[in-house]
Scaffold this motif. Structure first.
Motif, PDB file in Angstrom:
ATOM      1  N   PHE A   1       0.833  -1.204   0.000  1.00  0.00           N
ATOM      2  CA  PHE A   1       0.000   0.000   0.000  1.00  0.00           C
ATOM      3  C   PHE A   1       0.866   1.252   0.000  1.00  0.00           C
ATOM      4  O   PHE A   1       0.622   2.206  -0.753  1.00  0.00           O
ATOM      5  CB  PHE A   1      -0.931  -0.004   1.215  1.00  0.00           C
ATOM      6  CG  PHE A   1      -1.744   1.262   1.358  1.00  0.00           C
ATOM      7  CD1 PHE A   1      -2.834   1.489   0.529  1.00  0.00           C
ATOM      8  CD2 PHE A   1      -1.407   2.219   2.306  1.00  0.00           C
ATOM      9  CE1 PHE A   1      -3.579   2.656   0.654  1.00  0.00           C
ATOM     10  CE2 PHE A   1      -2.137   3.385   2.433  1.00  0.00           C
ATOM     11  CZ  PHE A   1      -3.237   3.601   1.598  1.00  0.00           C
ATOM     12  N   ARG A   2       1.929   1.261   0.843  1.00  0.00           N
ATOM     13  CA  ARG A   2       2.822   2.413   0.901  1.00  0.00           C
ATOM     14  C   ARG A   2       3.492   2.657  -0.454  1.00  0.00           C
ATOM     15  O   ARG A   2       3.623   3.797  -0.908  1.00  0.00           O
ATOM     16  CB  ARG A   2       3.896   2.194   1.970  1.00  0.00           C
ATOM     17  CG  ARG A   2       3.383   2.218   3.389  1.00  0.00           C
ATOM     18  CD  ARG A   2       4.499   1.927   4.361  1.00  0.00           C
ATOM     19  NE  ARG A   2       5.523   2.967   4.336  1.00  0.00           N
ATOM     20  CZ  ARG A   2       6.760   2.810   4.805  1.00  0.00           C
ATOM     21  NH1 ARG A   2       7.121   1.639   5.308  1.00  0.00           N
ATOM     22  NH2 ARG A   2       7.612   3.805   4.758  1.00  0.00           N
ATOM     23  N   ALA A   3       3.914   1.572  -1.097  1.00  0.00           N
ATOM     24  CA  ALA A   3       4.565   1.694  -2.407  1.00  0.00           C
ATOM     25  C   ALA A   3       3.572   2.245  -3.442  1.00  0.00           C
ATOM     26  O   ALA A   3       3.934   3.067  -4.292  1.00  0.00           O
ATOM     27  CB  ALA A   3       5.092   0.332  -2.860  1.00  0.00           C
ATOM     28  N   TRP A   4       2.325   1.781  -3.358  1.00  0.00           N
ATOM     29  CA  TRP A   4       1.306   2.241  -4.294  1.00  0.00           C
ATOM     30  C   TRP A   4       1.055   3.735  -4.125  1.00  0.00           C
ATOM     31  O   TRP A   4       0.933   4.494  -5.084  1.00  0.00           O
ATOM     32  CB  TRP A   4       0.007   1.459  -4.066  1.00  0.00           C
ATOM     33  CG  TRP A   4      -1.118   1.902  -4.962  1.00  0.00           C
ATOM     34  CD1 TRP A   4      -1.322   1.564  -6.261  1.00  0.00           C
ATOM     35  CD2 TRP A   4      -2.186   2.783  -4.601  1.00  0.00           C
ATOM     36  NE1 TRP A   4      -2.452   2.176  -6.745  1.00  0.00           N
ATOM     37  CE2 TRP A   4      -3.001   2.936  -5.740  1.00  0.00           C
ATOM     38  CE3 TRP A   4      -2.531   3.454  -3.425  1.00  0.00           C
ATOM     39  CZ2 TRP A   4      -4.137   3.722  -5.748  1.00  0.00           C
ATOM     40  CZ3 TRP A   4      -3.659   4.258  -3.423  1.00  0.00           C
ATOM     41  CH2 TRP A   4      -4.455   4.384  -4.568  1.00  0.00           C
ATOM     42  N   VAL A   5       0.982   4.186  -2.841  1.00  0.00           N
ATOM     43  CA  VAL A   5       0.759   5.589  -2.557  1.00  0.00           C
ATOM     44  C   VAL A   5       1.901   6.430  -3.090  1.00  0.00           C
ATOM     45  O   VAL A   5       1.706   7.479  -3.727  1.00  0.00           O
ATOM     46  CB  VAL A   5       0.570   5.821  -1.043  1.00  0.00           C
ATOM     47  CG1 VAL A   5       0.574   7.324  -0.732  1.00  0.00           C
ATOM     48  CG2 VAL A   5      -0.732   5.193  -0.576  1.00  0.00           C
ATOM     49  N   ARG A   6       3.142   5.977  -2.865  1.00  0.00           N
ATOM     50  CA  ARG A   6       4.300   6.733  -3.355  1.00  0.00           C
ATOM     51  C   ARG A   6       4.329   6.764  -4.877  1.00  0.00           C
ATOM     52  O   ARG A   6       4.640   7.790  -5.486  1.00  0.00           O
ATOM     53  CB  ARG A   6       5.588   6.112  -2.815  1.00  0.00           C
ATOM     54  CG  ARG A   6       5.795   6.329  -1.340  1.00  0.00           C
ATOM     55  CD  ARG A   6       7.194   5.944  -0.905  1.00  0.00           C
ATOM     56  NE  ARG A   6       7.402   6.181   0.513  1.00  0.00           N
ATOM     57  CZ  ARG A   6       8.574   6.054   1.122  1.00  0.00           C
ATOM     58  NH1 ARG A   6       9.642   5.709   0.435  1.00  0.00           N
ATOM     59  NH2 ARG A   6       8.671   6.284   2.405  1.00  0.00           N
TER      60      ARG A   6
END
Length: 247
Positions: A236-241
């Motif tokens: 999720f964090r990677a997707w947001v970034r």
């Protein structure tokens, strides 16, 4: 109090390389090398410790044969000492066979699988690191036994591909003469546990202390559910970034 008797018999360890392998998966072999009198002497340890050293021969084995280079990750290569049919690594010659992790998507050739089967039938102590468990699984030598592998792929891959194996989510699992470990550095945990079991006492403790391994227990500290949640959170964090960079 445990009294360790100095070892005089040379221990012969074979490392089966089915390239490309994960370089870090092969690193536990260094723990065995640290047991040798020559290594202990080079570290300038007391004579009492050196006298407990274990004479060890390590042979790197690959289908390509002796004097070839086997590809590893990190743009590295390993010098191969023997092929599958060399007399120096014939069944009954090796005491331990270590299999570091190859590409999990690759299916080993029949000659490679038969090499593993023959050594297990001859009584070798088999050790797999990370995806090296796939090789043992394809060879059928884990059927009916307790084993482990990379934690994230046990439910979706290993249990489905090798249903006759009793899979456990642990850092390492021992069933008779078969030792299997989970992902990458758990191979170091496994070998540290093996060393402490086979050579209990000062030698094992000194080697584990010098390598700074063997502190983690066989059980994971976190539950599988929290492990899965961690992966979901990182994705999720990677997707947001990634979404932010795209704007």
């Amino acid at each position: 109090m445990t009294t360790q008797i100095p070892t005089t018999k040379t221990l012969h360890i074979g490392v089966l390389i089915l390239p490309p392998i994960q370089l870090l998966d092969a690193s536990p072999i260094d723990l065995f090398s640290m047991l040798t009198p020559s290594y202990l002497t080079a570290c300038q340890l007391p004579a009492a410790i050196i006298s407990l050293g274990v004479p060890i021969t390590i042979t790197y084995i690959a289908p390509s044969g002796a004097n070839t280079i086997a590809l590893c990750t990190a743009n590295a290569g390993l010098q191969i000492n023997a092929g599958l049919s060399d007399p120096t690594v014939a069944p009954g010659v090796l005491d331990i066979l270590l299999i570091p992790g190859p590409d999990p998507a690759a299916v080993p050739e029949e000659a490679e699988l038969e090499f593993v089967r023959k050594h297990v039938r001859a009584g070798v102590e088999l050790m797999t690191v990370c995806t090296g468990v796939f090789v043992a699984g394809y060879a059928g030598v884990l059927d009916g036994k307790r084993a482990t592998g990379p934690r994230a792929i046990i439910p979706a891959h290993l249990k489905k591909k090798f249903p006759k194996v009793k899979w456990e989510e642990k850092r390492w699992v021992v069933d008779g003469k078969v030792w299997t470990s989970a992902g990458i550095t758990n191979g170091q945990d496994m070998v540290a546990a093996y060393i402490r079991q086979r050579w209990p006492g000062p030698l094992a403790e000194v080697v584990c202390a010098m390598a700074d391994v063997g502190q983690r227990g066989v059980e994971y500290e976190n539950l599988a559910m929290s492990e899965n949640a961690w992966w979901v959170w990182q994705i999720f964090r990677a997707w947001v970034r990634g979404s932010g960079k795209a704007k």
